[in-house]
Write an enzyme that holds these catalytic residues in place. Structure first.
Site, short mmCIF file in Angstrom:
data_model
loop_
_atom_site.label_atom_id
_atom_site.label_comp_id
_atom_site.label_asym_id
_atom_site.label_seq_id
_atom_site.Cartn_x
_atom_site.Cartn_y
_atom_site.Cartn_z
CB SER A 65 20.14 5.56 -2.02
OG SER A 65 20.47 5.56 -3.39
CE LYS A 66 16.38 6.00 0.19
NZ LYS A 66 17.37 7.09 0.20
NE ARG A 67 20.33 6.75 -8.11
CZ ARG A 67 21.50 7.32 -8.09
NH1 ARG A 67 21.91 8.04 -6.94
NH2 ARG A 67 22.23 7.53 -8.93
CG HIS A 68 22.32 1.27 -4.88
ND1 HIS A 68 22.31 2.31 -4.05
CD2 HIS A 68 23.18 1.40 -5.82
CE1 HIS A 68 22.94 3.19 -4.62
NE2 HIS A 68 23.70 2.81 -5.87
N GLY A 69 18.05 -1.07 -5.05
CA GLY A 69 17.36 -2.33 -4.58
C GLY A 69 17.17 -2.27 -3.11
#
Length: 492
Positions: A257-261
């Site tokens: 998700s967005k948390r992974h760049g």
RNA sequence: GGCGCGUUGGAGAAGUGGCUUAACUCACCAGCCUUUCACGCUGGCAUCCAGGGGUUCGAAUCCCCUACGCGUCACCA
């Protein structure tokens, strides 16, 4: 002979996600492998979040990756239209039929009632599901409420106490209790059908044979099967592929998700990844080939792909592997393609002017070519070039080399200085000539010669061929570096 | 919490009861090749398949339990 018809049906609520691209790819592979049809459709019933920009982005990314659809939005086909919002009458017909047969019913419960009901169920540790309150309303009661204009939704009357088995091509049979599902909503209060309902109608009317999608849909599948059953349609073949996991900031594996760049295809495009590298990498996520080879073209992937080799366990997005694959494709790419992909990065970094002259273009082409064995994606280009063109700070390794081999080092570098002062212009060939001359005149060659020069000019033990490095740096810079090194060496 | 899915080395991953002394790839290490570096090639790198119990002549592979991870339970798709 079965007719293979597969589809990719994204909702236009954001750019094409890496996971979506992989699902699309698997569907595409299977369709092409069996000379079938790849359909591209849009699930745009979420009015709030759907937008045209996302639709365009998704289409562009699919095309960029090389997945052209045989049927679908923009190009049409026999089973259109291909946007759900343009298919409302198809859904309406089916809903009227279900309503008439008592397989669906109006529900007038307010959202507040539903929320409190759900909370109570959750506290008791039950699966939250609709109580079925409106199921037993009489025709008259229904009509009365309808006439008054009471807000309502339509629910599917799901059979009670039954089991629904999903025959999944990758996970085997997975069974669910209908009691855990409840009478779910098939038409929202705005009159638009919900995904779980519309998707079934679409797949039926478009004659989809196989549905390959992410595992997050597995628990939705029994609901969809309930719709197939209510409507009396055959269920297509399902294959739920594992999620793509990423490592978050704390190193934990979670759904990407967005948390992974970067998670969108365009983001990788902008970072200078080649489409064939991304396709190759994505294919390897949750699928494995037979032999030991891991580098495949699209055609090879189509030929090799099979659902039997799709893994049940989650796939981990390993950026290092992507970079490795990309590096392999960069090495294989033609000079024209390298320039096409590399030049924008050089322009952006100001290394090349917006409208470059011929000499600059040639320099760019040669520089990229010189570095192609040393980069894993094009965005690395400017940094490396800048590194070679800026002042070098020599570390202990260099100092040690000078100490151990003082005489050789000084001989080589003094000769280099003399040669560079003699040659006013420099290209790959003249530099090779210089190296040869130094070797002949000093009797020093091999590692003593090459390694010394490399270390002196870049401070590093690894890098492109020296004659190519000469082109990147240019004569003046090389001379400057040489003088600087001599000063450094004398002070040791 | 209910339901569902998963758990093999530093990392990805093959393997679905005997051919496994656990493929292959990345990373790492050593050697060869190259007048240097890289590429390429060769070799090294899990006494062991989350933990425990069971079935079997035989299990990473089948069954049960436990732990952990993830997904899903929307008038989002």
């Amino acid at each position: 002979m079965e007719n293979y018809r597969l589809r990719f049906a994204p909702s236009p609520t954001g750019p094409l996600h890496i996971g979506g691209a992989r699902s699309a790819l698997f569907n595409y592979f299977l369709a092409k492998k069996h000379k079938g049809c790849f359909v591209m459709r849009m699930e745009d019933t979420d009015l709030e979040r759907s937008n045209k920009a996302s639709e365009k982005n998704i289409k562009d990314s699919l095309k960029w990756l090389g997945m052209d659809w045989d049927e679908g939005i923009d190009i049409g086909g026999d089973y259109g239209p291909y946007r759900q919002m343009e298919r409302l009458d198809i859904y309406k017909e089916a809903i009227d039929k279900l309503l008439a047969e008592g397989k669906a019913y109006y529900c007038f419960c307010s959202e507040d009632d539903l929320t409190s009901e759900k909370e109570a169920q959750q506290q008791r540790g039950e699966t939250p599901k609709y109580s079925g309150k409106c199921r037993n309303l009489t025709k008259e009661q229904q009509q009365e409420l309808l006439d008054k204009g009471t807000p309502h939704v339509i629910r599917l009357n799901v059979p009670k106490g039954e089991q629904i088995v999903v025959h999944d091509l990758v996970r085997g049979d997975v069974s669910f209790e209908t009691d855990g599902i409840g009478d779910f909503i098939i038409v929202k209060s705005d009159g638009i059908p919900v995904y779980n309902f519309a998707v079934v109608l679409d797949d039926v009317t478009m004659k989809i044979s196989h549905i390959i999608r992410g595992e997050e849909h597995l628990s939705n599948t029994p609901r969809q099967i309930a719709v197939y059953n209510a409507l009396g349609y055959d269920v297509p073949k399902f294959a739920h592929i594992s999620l793509i996991l990423g490592r978050d900031d704390e190193g934990k594996m979670t759904k990407m998700s967005k948390r992974h760049g970067s998670t969108s295809v365009v983001a990788y495009q902008q970072q200078g990844f080649l489409p064939e590298a991304i396709v190759n990498f994505l294919a390897l996520l949750g699928w494995s080939p037979d032999g030991e080879e891991e580098l495949f073209t699209m055609d090879e992937l189509i030929k090799q792909f099979s659902l039997e080799k799709v893994s049940k366990s989650p796939a981990v997005f390993d950026i290092e592997k992507l970079k490795w694959i990309n590096g392999m494709y960069i090495r294989k790419a033609s000079a024209e393609r390298l320039l096409e992909y590399g030049l924008p990065f050089l322009k952006k970094a100001g290394l090349v002017k917006r409208n470059p002259k011929m000499a600059e273009m040639i320099w760019a082409m040669m520089s990229i070519d010189a570095l192609k064995n040393h980069i894993t994606c094009f965005s690395e280009l400017p940094d490396i070039i800048n590194k070679y063109r800026s002042k070098v700070s020599y570390d202990d390794e260099v100092a040690a080399m000078v100490k151990e081999n003082r005489e050789t080092v000084m001989t080589v570098m003094n000769a280099m200085k003399a040669k560079l002062e003699e040659y006013k212009t420099l290209n790959s060939d003249t530099y090779k000539q210089i190296l040869k001359e130094i070797k002949n005149e000093t009797g020093i060659g091999g590692r003593d010669l090459f390694h010394t020069i490399r270390l002196a000019k870049t401070g590093e033990g690894e890098g492109p061929d020296l004659d190519k490095l000469a082109v990147i740096m240019g004569r003046d810079l090389m001379l400057e570096r040489t003088k600087e090194f001599l000063t450094f060496a004398e002070n040791i």
